[in-house]
Design a protein around this motif. Structure first.
Motif, short mmCIF file in Angstrom:
data_model
loop_
_atom_site.label_atom_id
_atom_site.label_comp_id
_atom_site.label_asym_id
_atom_site.label_seq_id
_atom_site.Cartn_x
_atom_site.Cartn_y
_atom_site.Cartn_z
N MET A 196 0.84 -1.19 0.00
CA MET A 196 0.00 0.00 0.00
C MET A 196 0.88 1.25 0.00
SD MET A 196 -3.17 -0.95 -0.01
CE MET A 196 -4.36 0.06 0.80
N LYS A 197 0.37 2.26 -0.68
CA LYS A 197 1.06 3.53 -0.76
C LYS A 197 0.22 4.59 -0.03
CE LYS A 197 2.35 2.47 -5.49
NZ LYS A 197 1.52 1.28 -5.52
N THR A 198 0.89 5.55 0.54
CA THR A 198 0.22 6.71 1.12
C THR A 198 0.37 7.85 0.13
OG1 THR A 198 0.74 5.98 3.36
CG2 THR A 198 0.15 8.30 3.07
N ILE A 199 -0.77 8.38 -0.34
CA ILE A 199 -0.77 9.45 -1.33
C ILE A 199 -1.53 10.64 -0.76
CG2 ILE A 199 -1.44 10.12 -3.69
CD1 ILE A 199 0.59 7.80 -3.64
N THR A 200 -0.96 11.81 -0.85
CA THR A 200 -1.66 13.04 -0.48
C THR A 200 -2.31 13.58 -1.74
OG1 THR A 200 -0.08 13.53 1.27
CG2 THR A 200 -1.42 15.37 0.46
N ILE A 201 -3.61 13.81 -1.67
CA ILE A 201 -4.35 14.34 -2.82
C ILE A 201 -4.79 15.75 -2.49
CG2 ILE A 201 -6.31 14.04 -4.37
CD1 ILE A 201 -6.36 11.09 -3.53
N ARG A 202 -4.52 16.67 -3.40
CA ARG A 202 -4.96 18.05 -3.24
C ARG A 202 -5.99 18.34 -4.34
NH1 ARG A 202 -2.21 19.55 0.86
NH2 ARG A 202 -0.02 19.12 1.10
N TYR A 203 -7.02 19.05 -3.96
CA TYR A 203 -8.09 19.43 -4.89
C TYR A 203 -8.11 20.95 -4.99
CZ TYR A 203 -9.67 14.71 -3.74
OH TYR A 203 -9.74 13.34 -3.52
N PHE A 204 -8.28 21.46 -6.21
CA PHE A 204 -8.25 22.90 -6.43
C PHE A 204 -9.49 23.40 -7.15
CE2 PHE A 204 -3.86 21.67 -5.84
CZ PHE A 204 -3.39 22.67 -4.99
N ALA A 205 -9.76 24.69 -6.95
CA ALA A 205 -10.80 25.45 -7.64
C ALA A 205 -12.17 24.78 -7.49
CB ALA A 205 -10.42 25.67 -9.10
N SER A 206 -12.88 24.58 -8.59
CA SER A 206 -14.26 24.07 -8.52
C SER A 206 -14.32 22.65 -7.96
CB SER A 206 -14.93 24.12 -9.89
OG SER A 206 -14.22 23.33 -10.83
N ILE A 207 -13.26 21.88 -8.13
CA ILE A 207 -13.23 20.51 -7.58
C ILE A 207 -13.20 20.59 -6.05
CG2 ILE A 207 -11.95 18.34 -7.44
CD1 ILE A 207 -11.03 18.90 -10.35
N ARG A 208 -12.35 21.46 -5.53
CA ARG A 208 -12.27 21.65 -4.07
C ARG A 208 -13.63 22.12 -3.53
NH1 ARG A 208 -8.73 25.92 -3.49
NH2 ARG A 208 -10.53 27.27 -3.63
N GLU A 209 -14.24 23.07 -4.21
CA GLU A 209 -15.53 23.59 -3.76
C GLU A 209 -16.59 22.50 -3.74
OE1 GLU A 209 -16.37 26.98 -6.22
OE2 GLU A 209 -14.47 27.91 -5.69
N ALA A 210 -16.64 21.68 -4.78
CA ALA A 210 -17.64 20.61 -4.86
C ALA A 210 -17.44 19.56 -3.78
CB ALA A 210 -17.61 19.97 -6.25
N LEU A 211 -16.18 19.18 -3.53
CA LEU A 211 -15.89 18.15 -2.53
C LEU A 211 -15.93 18.67 -1.11
CD1 LEU A 211 -12.97 16.25 -4.33
CD2 LEU A 211 -15.36 15.53 -4.11
N GLY A 212 -15.78 19.97 -0.94
CA GLY A 212 -15.80 20.55 0.39
C GLY A 212 -14.52 20.34 1.16
#
Length: 84
Positions: free
Chosen positions: A1-17
């Motif tokens: 298993m890998k540990t991955i940090t995911i960052r969301y930006f702009a409208s994607i961040r807004e939609a996901l909260g």
């Protein structure tokens, strides 16, 4: 298993909260991890759906979804940027 940090930006961040999350995954490529996120259903499936224009960066470098994931990587999802 890998540990991955995911960052969301702009409208994607807004939609996901959320602007970021850390996930444990056995995915070997960005494509496979995106599919895992889509499989969550709900808003993840909507904003990351195949056919949606989504750009990705791996460790702050624009990448194709075929790029290989390594443990500790940072992945960013964002909509295409337009300017004028």
């Amino acid at each position: 298993m890998k540990t991955i940090t995911i960052r969301y930006f702009a409208s994607i961040r807004e939609a996901l909260g959320t602007g970021s999350e850390t996930v444990q995954t056995s995915a070997t490529t960005i494509e496979a991890l995106r599919d895992e996120l889509i499989a969550r259903g709900g808003i993840h499936a909507e904003v990351l759906a195949r056919g949606k224009a989504v750009r990705v960066a791996l460790n702050q470098i624009m990448s194709s979804e075929a790029a290989e994931l390594i443990d500790g990587a940072e992945l960013a999802f964002f909509p295409p940027v337009t300017g004028g």
